[in-house]
Write a protein that holds these residues in place. Structure first.
Motif, PDB file in Angstrom:
ATOM      1  N   MET A   1       0.839  -1.186   0.000  1.00  0.00           N
ATOM      2  CA  MET A   1       0.000   0.000   0.000  1.00  0.00           C
ATOM      3  C   MET A   1       0.879   1.242   0.000  1.00  0.00           C
ATOM      4  N   SER A   2       0.524   2.216  -0.818  1.00  0.00           N
ATOM      5  CA  SER A   2       1.255   3.481  -0.826  1.00  0.00           C
ATOM      6  C   SER A   2       0.754   4.359   0.324  1.00  0.00           C
ATOM      7  N   VAL A   3       1.545   5.338   0.680  1.00  0.00           N
ATOM      8  CA  VAL A   3       1.174   6.256   1.747  1.00  0.00           C
ATOM      9  C   VAL A   3       0.179   7.276   1.194  1.00  0.00           C
ATOM     10  N   GLU A   4      -0.913   7.484   1.905  1.00  0.00           N
ATOM     11  CA  GLU A   4      -1.928   8.461   1.512  1.00  0.00           C
ATOM     12  C   GLU A   4      -2.354   9.260   2.732  1.00  0.00           C
ATOM     13  N   LEU A   5      -2.682  10.520   2.520  1.00  0.00           N
ATOM     14  CA  LEU A   5      -3.281  11.306   3.587  1.00  0.00           C
ATOM     15  C   LEU A   5      -4.717  10.845   3.740  1.00  0.00           C
ATOM     16  N   ASN A   6      -5.118  10.494   4.964  1.00  0.00           N
ATOM     17  CA  ASN A   6      -6.466  10.002   5.230  1.00  0.00           C
ATOM     18  C   ASN A   6      -7.362  11.094   5.801  1.00  0.00           C
ATOM     19  N   HIS A   7      -6.849  11.837   6.787  1.00  0.00           N
ATOM     20  CA  HIS A   7      -7.637  12.918   7.379  1.00  0.00           C
ATOM     21  C   HIS A   7      -6.717  13.886   8.110  1.00  0.00           C
ATOM     22  N   THR A   8      -7.240  15.062   8.372  1.00  0.00           N
ATOM     23  CA  THR A   8      -6.542  16.045   9.186  1.00  0.00           C
ATOM     24  C   THR A   8      -7.577  16.801  10.002  1.00  0.00           C
ATOM     25  N   ILE A   9      -7.174  17.249  11.167  1.00  0.00           N
ATOM     26  CA  ILE A   9      -8.074  18.021  12.031  1.00  0.00           C
ATOM     27  C   ILE A   9      -7.880  19.503  11.709  1.00  0.00           C
ATOM     28  N   VAL A  10      -8.982  20.191  11.510  1.00  0.00           N
ATOM     29  CA  VAL A  10      -8.962  21.625  11.225  1.00  0.00           C
ATOM     30  C   VAL A  10      -9.617  22.331  12.408  1.00  0.00           C
ATOM     31  N   HIS A  11      -8.803  23.026  13.198  1.00  0.00           N
ATOM     32  CA  HIS A  11      -9.337  23.775  14.331  1.00  0.00           C
ATOM     33  C   HIS A  11     -10.091  24.996  13.818  1.00  0.00           C
ATOM     34  N   SER A  12     -11.216  25.278  14.450  1.00  0.00           N
ATOM     35  CA  SER A  12     -12.059  26.373  13.990  1.00  0.00           C
ATOM     36  C   SER A  12     -12.751  27.041  15.173  1.00  0.00           C
ATOM     37  N   ARG A  13     -13.316  28.195  14.906  1.00  0.00           N
ATOM     38  CA  ARG A  13     -14.097  28.887  15.933  1.00  0.00           C
ATOM     39  C   ARG A  13     -15.422  28.163  16.165  1.00  0.00           C
ATOM     40  N   ASP A  14     -15.990  27.623  15.076  1.00  0.00           N
ATOM     41  CA  ASP A  14     -17.258  26.887  15.140  1.00  0.00           C
ATOM     42  C   ASP A  14     -17.190  25.780  14.095  1.00  0.00           C
ATOM     43  N   LYS A  15     -17.059  24.545  14.549  1.00  0.00           N
ATOM     44  CA  LYS A  15     -16.840  23.415  13.636  1.00  0.00           C
ATOM     45  C   LYS A  15     -17.948  23.269  12.599  1.00  0.00           C
ATOM     46  N   ARG A  16     -19.189  23.442  13.004  1.00  0.00           N
ATOM     47  CA  ARG A  16     -20.314  23.287  12.079  1.00  0.00           C
ATOM     48  C   ARG A  16     -20.285  24.386  11.021  1.00  0.00           C
ATOM     49  N   GLU A  17     -20.093  25.637  11.450  1.00  0.00           N
ATOM     50  CA  GLU A  17     -20.044  26.758  10.514  1.00  0.00           C
ATOM     51  C   GLU A  17     -18.926  26.563   9.486  1.00  0.00           C
ATOM     52  N   SER A  18     -17.741  26.183   9.955  1.00  0.00           N
ATOM     53  CA  SER A  18     -16.607  26.026   9.045  1.00  0.00           C
ATOM     54  C   SER A  18     -16.795  24.863   8.089  1.00  0.00           C
ATOM     55  N   ALA A  19     -17.318  23.745   8.582  1.00  0.00           N
ATOM     56  CA  ALA A  19     -17.560  22.586   7.711  1.00  0.00           C
ATOM     57  C   ALA A  19     -18.613  22.914   6.660  1.00  0.00           C
ATOM     58  N   GLU A  20     -19.688  23.553   7.073  1.00  0.00           N
ATOM     59  CA  GLU A  20     -20.743  23.905   6.117  1.00  0.00           C
ATOM     60  C   GLU A  20     -20.255  24.934   5.105  1.00  0.00           C
ATOM     61  N   ASN A  44     -11.014  12.546  -3.277  1.00  0.00           N
ATOM     62  CA  ASN A  44      -9.998  11.504  -3.178  1.00  0.00           C
ATOM     63  C   ASN A  44      -9.990  10.839  -1.806  1.00  0.00           C
ATOM     64  N   GLY A  45     -11.049  11.042  -1.033  1.00  0.00           N
ATOM     65  CA  GLY A  45     -11.224  10.338   0.229  1.00  0.00           C
ATOM     66  C   GLY A  45     -10.567  10.960   1.443  1.00  0.00           C
ATOM     67  N   VAL A  46      -9.944  12.125   1.306  1.00  0.00           N
ATOM     68  CA  VAL A  46      -9.328  12.784   2.452  1.00  0.00           C
ATOM     69  C   VAL A  46     -10.406  13.541   3.228  1.00  0.00           C
ATOM     70  N   ALA A  47     -10.453  13.300   4.545  1.00  0.00           N
ATOM     71  CA  ALA A  47     -11.430  13.979   5.398  1.00  0.00           C
ATOM     72  C   ALA A  47     -10.782  15.160   6.098  1.00  0.00           C
ATOM     73  N   LEU A  48     -11.446  16.294   6.047  1.00  0.00           N
ATOM     74  CA  LEU A  48     -11.080  17.426   6.876  1.00  0.00           C
ATOM     75  C   LEU A  48     -12.042  17.382   8.054  1.00  0.00           C
ATOM     76  N   ASP A  49     -11.523  17.056   9.223  1.00  0.00           N
ATOM     77  CA  ASP A  49     -12.336  16.899  10.421  1.00  0.00           C
ATOM     78  C   ASP A  49     -12.325  18.206  11.196  1.00  0.00           C
ATOM     79  N   PHE A  50     -13.403  18.969  11.086  1.00  0.00           N
ATOM     80  CA  PHE A  50     -13.485  20.264  11.747  1.00  0.00           C
ATOM     81  C   PHE A  50     -13.800  20.073  13.221  1.00  0.00           C
ATOM     82  N   ALA A  51     -13.037  20.779  14.057  1.00  0.00           N
ATOM     83  CA  ALA A  51     -13.213  20.726  15.506  1.00  0.00           C
ATOM     84  C   ALA A  51     -13.269  22.151  16.032  1.00  0.00           C
ATOM     85  N   THR A  52     -14.186  22.409  16.954  1.00  0.00           N
ATOM     86  CA  THR A  52     -14.245  23.717  17.585  1.00  0.00           C
ATOM     87  C   THR A  52     -13.105  23.802  18.594  1.00  0.00           C
ATOM     88  N   SER A  53     -12.280  24.818  18.457  1.00  0.00           N
ATOM     89  CA  SER A  53     -11.138  25.004  19.332  1.00  0.00           C
ATOM     90  C   SER A  53     -11.588  25.401  20.728  1.00  0.00           C
TER      91      SER A  53
END
Length: 129
Positions: A1-20, A44-53
């Motif tokens: 299997m090759s190396v792939e980016l699967n997901h990353t956490i994106v810190h935000s002021r409001d996770k729902r607002e930023s994701a939407e 390409n299957g990479v998830a940006l996981d928004f989290a409220t800081s």
């Protein structure tokens, strides 16, 4: 299997607002909330996981670039303009209200609600014209 980016956490002021926001601009879907995260998954299957800081006033701006099909650029760019967002042709913000034509494609930079610096481009850098 090759190396792939699967997901990353994106810190935000409001996770729902930023994701939407991102999903709307890019024409994607917001996935169901998973624990403390609101994911947006790219083609390409990479998830940006928004989290409220827990320190929303101290979000460190990051840069996220999205390679999009040429036929999707006009719709994305229209949504950026319709939202009244500032945009630039360059990462240094010296060319406001312009898009670029790097490598024979089109690209633009714009901010998200938490101050992250987003980019959409239709050709990868260095791909030539």
């Amino acid at each position: 299997m090759s190396v792939e980016l699967n997901h990353t956490i994106v810190h935000s002021r409001d996770k729902r607002e930023s994701a939407e926001f991102l999903a709307h601009i890019l024409g994607l879907e917001v996935a169901p909330e998973m624990g403390p995260f609101v994911p947006v998954v790219t083609g390409n299957g990479v998830a940006l996981d928004f989290a409220t800081s827990d320190q929303p006033g101290n979000i460190v701006p990051q840069h996220y670039a999205f390679l999009v099909p040429e036929e999707s650029f006009d719709g994305i760019f229209a949504r950026i303009k319709d939202a009244g967002l500032p945009y630039w042709a360059d990462p240094y913000r010296t060319r406001p209200d312009e898009i670029n034509h790097n490598d024979g494609g089109r690209g633009v930079y714009f901010p998200d609600p938490s101050g992250h610096y987003l980019e959409v481009l239709t050709r990868p850098y260095g791909s030539g014209s």
